[in-house]
Design an enzyme around this catalytic site. Structure first.
Site, mmCIF file in Angstrom:
data_model
loop_
_atom_site.group_PDB
_atom_site.id
_atom_site.type_symbol
_atom_site.label_atom_id
_atom_site.label_comp_id
_atom_site.label_asym_id
_atom_site.label_seq_id
_atom_site.Cartn_x
_atom_site.Cartn_y
_atom_site.Cartn_z
ATOM 1 N N HIS A 135 66.836 106.118 64.646
ATOM 2 C CA HIS A 135 66.065 106.723 65.733
ATOM 3 C C HIS A 135 65.435 105.675 66.639
ATOM 4 O O HIS A 135 65.178 105.919 67.793
ATOM 5 C CB HIS A 135 64.915 107.558 65.144
ATOM 6 N N LYS B 252 67.396 122.605 59.418
ATOM 7 C CA LYS B 252 67.108 122.185 60.800
ATOM 8 C C LYS B 252 68.092 121.090 61.205
ATOM 9 O O LYS B 252 68.596 121.063 62.332
ATOM 10 C CB LYS B 252 65.653 121.692 60.896
ATOM 11 N N GLU C 218 67.222 115.374 71.561
ATOM 12 C CA GLU C 218 66.786 114.493 70.467
ATOM 13 C C GLU C 218 67.694 113.276 70.321
ATOM 14 O O GLU C 218 68.912 113.415 70.209
ATOM 15 C CB GLU C 218 66.774 115.308 69.160
ATOM 16 N N ASP D 69 74.049 131.812 73.071
ATOM 17 C CA ASP D 69 72.656 132.192 72.817
ATOM 18 C C ASP D 69 72.145 131.455 71.570
ATOM 19 O O ASP D 69 72.446 131.832 70.432
ATOM 20 C CB ASP D 69 72.625 133.717 72.620
HETATM 21 C C1 MEV Z 1 65.706 115.697 62.334
HETATM 22 O O1 MEV Z 1 65.898 116.342 63.568
HETATM 23 C C2 MEV Z 1 66.581 116.315 61.275
HETATM 24 C C3 MEV Z 1 66.356 115.796 59.862
HETATM 25 O O2 MEV Z 1 64.982 115.902 59.525
HETATM 26 C C4 MEV Z 1 67.222 116.607 58.944
HETATM 27 C C5 MEV Z 1 66.966 116.353 57.482
HETATM 28 O O3 MEV Z 1 65.866 115.924 57.092
HETATM 29 O O4 MEV Z 1 67.890 116.655 56.701
HETATM 30 C C6 MEV Z 1 66.686 114.329 59.773
#
Ligand code: MEV
Length: 416
Positions: free
Chosen positions: A369, A255, A77, A271
């Protein structure tokens, strides 16, 4: 290959990493070519048809417990490595990350069904605890010689859809290994004895990925000035409050944390599924899915952050010693123990979350991004070398990052 400004930067970055970590030329070369041969891959899993490379980036600026780290991150990413480095830079101003961890204890579960008296067996099992632990430890004398091994045994009585079960749980200090093999072997070794004691039938004998006895913690203080003012601090605290109140947001918040943790996990040959499963289960341990991190504003208006996360990762065993890149990554990281690796992963997770929340609370996530995304789109359109940057820059300026526009720009260029 033409030497562009970017590729000469890369050469000096290679040199810097090589000097910092004391890499040999062979190790450096392993990084360049991706390292994993078909033969080795075939020994790892079944039906191998190839290998699947993904980028290995190095996050910079990490100061953890007063030690400097370059952090290898394997991830596809865009922006993750840059974001972690940026957050770590902000953290350096106030001494970086302070991290600590529990002992590396993993849990092995033995499921016992059809016990004639499930509620009565706890005492009988615990009466033989010493012998059961000894039996477990016989399975891995090497671990015991390194100061690890089975430490304790506990019994849980579990009402389930299939009746009341007895679960014997072995607590194993895995030292510098992740420990799944050892713990599973130990759990299997206890089966017969447990059947005899309980009069029941042993079914599953397997490690638990909810590694809540193997926790890593990190904390950080970020001055409001470094974040762009108190307004941004408030935005981050509100973003945390949103995650704490709402599982839909919380999954994304976590995430973001795992973008960092998992990338280090993969780079070091650990892992990733075990760490992900453990982290999310830990977040839901009280019946309410909650954020892995906590953010607060202190009395000066600065930002304080914490993370607590189970980290079942090792620096020996598994593929850490087999995968050439994992070996080099561990060398770059320079960690001396699995505990230290866990503390680095927790710090990177906290940094990653900070970077995401800061961007979300301030300018939004897309700006960061976009330039890498634009480069990908330019390459997809067929651009090469310097063309990639040129076309990407125009698309970002135009706010038109699309394949059709990239193709149009490319054909205009070839006609000029
Ligand atoms: C993207 O990979 C992760 C985010 O969505 C985390 C978040 O929203 O806190 C940017």
């Amino acid at each position: 290959m033409t030497v562009t400004r970017q590729s000469s930067n890369i050469q000096s970055f290679y040199k810097l990493v090589q000097q910092f970590a004391g890499l040999t030329d062979d190790e450096l070369n392993a990084l360049r070519v991706g390292g994993l041969s078909f033969d080795r891959a075939e020994r790892m899993v079944e039906n191998v048809v190839g290998v699947f490379p993904i980028p290995l980036g190095i996050a910079t600026n990490f100061l953890i417990n007063n030690k400097d780290y370059l952090v290898p991150m394997a991830i596809e990413e865009p922006s993750v490595v840059a974001a972690a480095s940026h957050a770590a830079k902000m953290a350096r101003q106030t001494g970086g990350f302070i991290a600590e961890s529990t002992e590396p204890i993993m849990i092995g579960q033995v499921q016992i069904v059809n016990c004639p008296d499930p509620h009565g067996v706890e005492k009988s099992v615990l009466r033989e605890k010493k012998e059961l632990i000894e039996l477990a430890n016989k399975q891995d004398p090497m671990l015991v010689s390194k100061g690890g091994g089975a430490r304790d045994l506990r019994v849980r009585i579990l009402p389930t859809l299939a009746g009341t079960m007895v679960v014997a749980e072995l607590l194993v200090d895995c030292r510098d290994a992740m420990g799944a093999n050892t713990v599973n072997t130990m759990a299997e070794a206890l089966a017969q004895r447990l059947e005899k004691i309980t009069g029941g039938k042993v079914r599953l004998r397997i490690i638990s990925n909810l590694a809540d006895k193997r926790l890593a913690r990190a904390r950080v203080l970020i001055p409001k000035k470094a974040l762009g003012g108190e307004e941004v601090v408030d935005g981050i605290v509100e973003a945390y409050a949103f995650a704490a109140a709402d599982p839909y947001r919380c999954a994304t918040h976590n995430k973001g944390v795992m973008n960092g943790v998992t990338a280090v996990c993969l780079a070091t040959g650990n892992d990733t599924r075990a760490i992900e499963a453990g982290a999310h289960a830990y977040c839901a341990r009280n019946g309410n899915y909650s954020p892995l991190t906590t953010w607060k504003k202190d009395k000066n208006g600065d930002l304080q952050g914490w993370i607590e996360i189970p980290i079942a990762a090792g620096v020996i065993g598994g593929i850490t010693a087999v995968h050439p890149i994992a070996k080099v990554s561990l060398k770059i990281l320079g960690v001396r123990s699995a505990k230290e690796l866990g503390e680095v992963m927790a710090s990177v997770g906290l940094a990653q979350n900070l970077a995401a929340l800061r961007a979300l609370a301030a300018e939004g996530i897309q700006r960061g991004h976009m330039s890498l995304h634009a480069r990908n789109i330019a390459a997809m359109a067929g651009a090469d070398g310097k063309e990639v940057d040129h076309i990407a820059r125009i698309m970002v300026e135009e706010h038109a990052i699309r394949l059709d526009r990239a193709k149009e720009l490319l054909s205009q260029r070839s006609h000029n």
